[in-house]
Motif scaffolding. Sequence first.
Motif, short mmCIF file in Angstrom:
data_model
loop_
_atom_site.label_atom_id
_atom_site.label_comp_id
_atom_site.label_asym_id
_atom_site.label_seq_id
_atom_site.Cartn_x
_atom_site.Cartn_y
_atom_site.Cartn_z
N ASN A 170 9.80 -0.16 11.09
CA ASN A 170 10.13 -1.57 10.94
C ASN A 170 10.16 -1.97 9.47
O ASN A 170 9.61 -1.27 8.61
N ASN A 171 10.78 -3.11 9.19
CA ASN A 171 10.77 -3.68 7.84
C ASN A 171 10.34 -5.15 7.88
O ASN A 171 10.80 -5.97 7.08
N ILE A 172 9.45 -5.48 8.82
CA ILE A 172 8.98 -6.85 8.97
C ILE A 172 7.51 -7.00 8.55
O ILE A 172 6.89 -8.03 8.79
N GLY A 173 6.96 -5.97 7.95
CA GLY A 173 5.61 -6.08 7.42
C GLY A 173 4.50 -5.72 8.38
O GLY A 173 3.33 -5.85 8.04
N GLU A 174 4.84 -5.26 9.59
CA GLU A 174 3.82 -4.86 10.55
C GLU A 174 3.52 -3.37 10.35
O GLU A 174 4.26 -2.50 10.77
N GLN A 175 2.39 -3.08 9.71
CA GLN A 175 2.03 -1.71 9.39
C GLN A 175 1.12 -1.13 10.46
O GLN A 175 0.01 -1.63 10.67
N ALA A 176 1.59 -0.09 11.13
CA ALA A 176 0.76 0.58 12.11
C ALA A 176 -0.28 1.47 11.46
O ALA A 176 -1.32 1.78 12.04
N PHE A 177 0.00 1.89 10.20
CA PHE A 177 -0.93 2.77 9.48
C PHE A 177 -0.78 2.45 8.00
O PHE A 177 0.26 2.68 7.40
N THR A 178 -1.84 1.87 7.40
CA THR A 178 -1.77 1.39 6.03
C THR A 178 -2.31 2.44 5.06
O THR A 178 -2.91 3.44 5.45
N LEU A 179 -2.12 2.16 3.77
CA LEU A 179 -2.68 3.02 2.74
C LEU A 179 -4.20 3.03 2.83
O LEU A 179 -4.85 4.06 2.65
N GLN A 180 -4.79 1.86 3.14
CA GLN A 180 -6.24 1.81 3.31
C GLN A 180 -6.68 2.67 4.49
O GLN A 180 -7.77 3.28 4.44
N ASP A 181 -5.87 2.73 5.55
CA ASP A 181 -6.20 3.58 6.69
C ASP A 181 -6.22 5.05 6.27
O ASP A 181 -7.07 5.82 6.73
N TYR A 182 -5.29 5.43 5.40
CA TYR A 182 -5.27 6.82 4.93
C TYR A 182 -6.57 7.18 4.22
O TYR A 182 -7.16 8.23 4.47
N PHE A 183 -7.00 6.32 3.33
CA PHE A 183 -8.24 6.61 2.60
C PHE A 183 -9.45 6.53 3.53
O PHE A 183 -10.46 7.21 3.30
N ARG A 184 -9.37 5.70 4.57
CA ARG A 184 -10.51 5.52 5.47
C ARG A 184 -10.70 6.72 6.38
O ARG A 184 -11.85 7.07 6.72
N PHE A 185 -9.64 7.37 6.80
CA PHE A 185 -9.75 8.50 7.72
C PHE A 185 -10.45 9.67 7.03
O PHE A 185 -9.98 10.17 6.02
N ASN A 186 -11.56 10.11 7.59
CA ASN A 186 -12.26 11.27 7.03
C ASN A 186 -12.43 12.39 8.04
O ASN A 186 -13.17 13.35 7.79
#
Length: 895
Positions: free
Chosen positions: A270-286
């Motif tokens: 999508n290009n409406i700003g609804e992020q299913a997986f954000t950059l913060q999610d990437y850093f959060r996943f351990n």
Amino acid sequence: MNSSVSKFLSGAAVFFCLILNAQKVTLTGKVMDSTNAPLELANVIALNKRTKAMASYGITDGEGRYQLRLEKDSVYILRMSFLGYAPFEEDFRATTDLIKNVTLQAAPNQLEGVELVEEFPITVSGDTITYNTDSFTTGREKKLENVLEELPGFEITDEGEVKVQGKKVEKVLVEGKEFFDGDTKMATKNIPANAVNKVQVLRDFNEITPMQGVTDSDALALNIKLKDGKKNLWFGDVTGGVGPEERYLAHSNLFYYSPKTSFNFIGDLNNIGEQAFTLQDYFRFNGGLASLGRRSGSTLNLSGDDIGLSLLQNNRAQNIETQLAALNFNHTPNKKWKFSGFGIFSDVDTDISSVTNRTYIRETGDNQELLGTSTLQKNTSSLLKLSSKFTPNSAWYLTYDGFLKGARIEDRSNLFSEFESFSNTIVSNDLRRPFSIEQSLNAFFAKDEHNIFSLETNYLYKQQLPNYALLSNQQPFLGTIPLVPDGPFNLFQGQQIFTNKLDAEINYYRVLNNTNHLNFKLGTSINGQRMRSSLVQRFGDGSETELPTPQFGNGAQFDFWDVYMGLSYRAKLGKLTLSPGLNFHVYDTENTQFDEVFELDKTLLLPQMRAKFEFNKAQSLRFDYSAQAEFADIRNLAQATLLTGYNSLFAGNPELRNAWYHNLSLNYFNFSMFSFTNINGGLTYQKRFQDITNTIRFVGLDRESTPINIDNPNETFSVFGNYERRFPYWKGRFEANVSYSNFNNQIDGQFNFNRSFTQNYKLSLETRFKEAPNVEVGFEKIWNDYTSVNIDNRFVTNRPFANLEAYFLKHFAITVDYEYNEYKNQAGGVSSYYDFLNAALFFEKEDSPWEIKLSGLNLLNTASIRQDAFSENLISTFEYFVQPRYFMLSVKYSL
């Protein structure tokens, strides 16, 4: 504005008071056993005798009390149930308020009660609380998060975290199987509501059978039980949508669950700003892999990959385009083996624009800068995890986990800076390519009921390859970096950091009896880091000159070895559980910078203590204390100068010592099934000695930072509290968060004291009708006070908000949410106002798989929001531009 808020809340209060005046009667009483002892967590339910529908329900509290609110003059069937006791049933007419005490008779072999318990909204068995979701929902919920919000004691935060009775949920399971490593956000945002039958809260969760009962785990997990029609079949939903200005949306959730195998797929475009997986999610996943040494009070603080990156504010930006593909699987070929894993691929392009007023914390000179920033952030990330569990019998539990994580994150920024009488146009490119592989192999063995052993190992390989390119019209870092004075000035900083980390720990648990046991541990952490960096000046003809080493080029090696042993004791004294412990660490570190070697050898004795007092099963008080030691990594030790921003340099300090600090926390939890009141609160305090902070030197606008061990202690103190009360047709909630911190550093060779005081209060009232429209109104107030040398700033935000959900003409529904923000910088006398209005219209026939949705976001076309931030060297207040108004027509098909 204050008058408007007062009228807003007064009107809301009158509205909710009218609801309370409905014609109701109250049935109260106690449930006891044959010895007149109260039965806690007994189920009480009233069924309408004519329709057999549930009219009200309750759970007894620690005193055996219950309370039901009923329609006046109706006839009900009153039923009560408690495991191991014969059920009670009686008809009665609710003509007036009534007190009824009931004695249940013991019947340990009573099987009929097992069937009866199925109709109760909430059942309690040991450490498991089961919610029958149909008793709380209307059937119009979309996702799991909407279901959980209807359950008593549940809370969904803006970050997607789930809290139950004030405690954070650590893991989400579906039919006992991990869903994307148990991540709460992935589960709540994607699992369809119509697939959920029951939600089980698993208290003191520990899936490692030999370790159950010997650890101090307060972990919470959720297990989602699916409806029978969703098993052994594919289910989910697929959504597609389009809008003006080439807006698009495509999203799919597919699920398959059988006793042996499960698959979950999530796709998004999508290009409406609804992020299913954000950059913060990437850093959060351990990957669920935690540091072993941290549990013993010691840690090597590895520098993160997100330092200095542009991050979203309130998940908003000027433009966001996102792609996501995620697959999760579980397979159980037999009772001994379990295999699971997931893969996530995400690609996000984000346009971030802002105008920032920066106030630099310095003794003399001009300290004001106006900075305009336009950034295109391109983030491509991948995560892959594979896990296996082998349980040959109840005594053994073996696990293997492999977790791969990689990304390419690029910030391309155009900046315009105005400082004093100078202006400068800057172009920067910040490229990060983090990659890591982490593996763990663990074995747990119970020789008998008194002797339990465990071996845990963890290996991490990590590489960080950050590059930073800077193009400036004005010569940067004049007098610090010896550049050829031929503009424009083009600099390139390249870095390579490689980390190998091996942790191993052996534990022996000696169970003395049911209430006392000892834990002996022996562990080690072996770390090796290598760092290379260079800084070059590039010219228009394609040539380049490398700046001299070691002033501007690093060649460093850092080896860290920690050997530790620990002893802890756990004793249960009635309602009080005590767990004191001691950890003895021996450290050996060696830091080599070209031909110079820096060594640090030391020993530390780090105590820890945990105490928990359970007033009853729903009310507890917990105290935690630990002494912690923290060591800096190679990035903070490497002494050559690094280019970290258009006006910032950083040079490490090879003579850094470790910081150590006291951590204290006190938490109170109280959830009453009797009054459906959820109260939780707590306080935390941290005092850091020899803390690692920065000494900062300003040269005009440019600043140079070097870490040091500060002599004066740094402190942080925070208090939080939440109160929620549910009534038959409405609920109220109040939240408060207060944080105070003071920290010390040096600026231009002078001692500097910084103070931050933040207050956040939020009040909301919400109706809970099943058929009538539901409204939520609330008000949030935020104070941010920042004090430093010659600077005292205070920012205040007032935010009233309202949400509406209504159903009409049988098949239609509308949702509206609105928030108004009044932002003030009281020190500078600056005020701004902005608001957001979103709305959606739904059409869905009963039992139809199709849903049509017309939505409009940012209908008032708000252009920007205001935020503020505070760091050790500057205070920022910025205008942050957001996505303009747009409309979307979408269609969803449920499988």
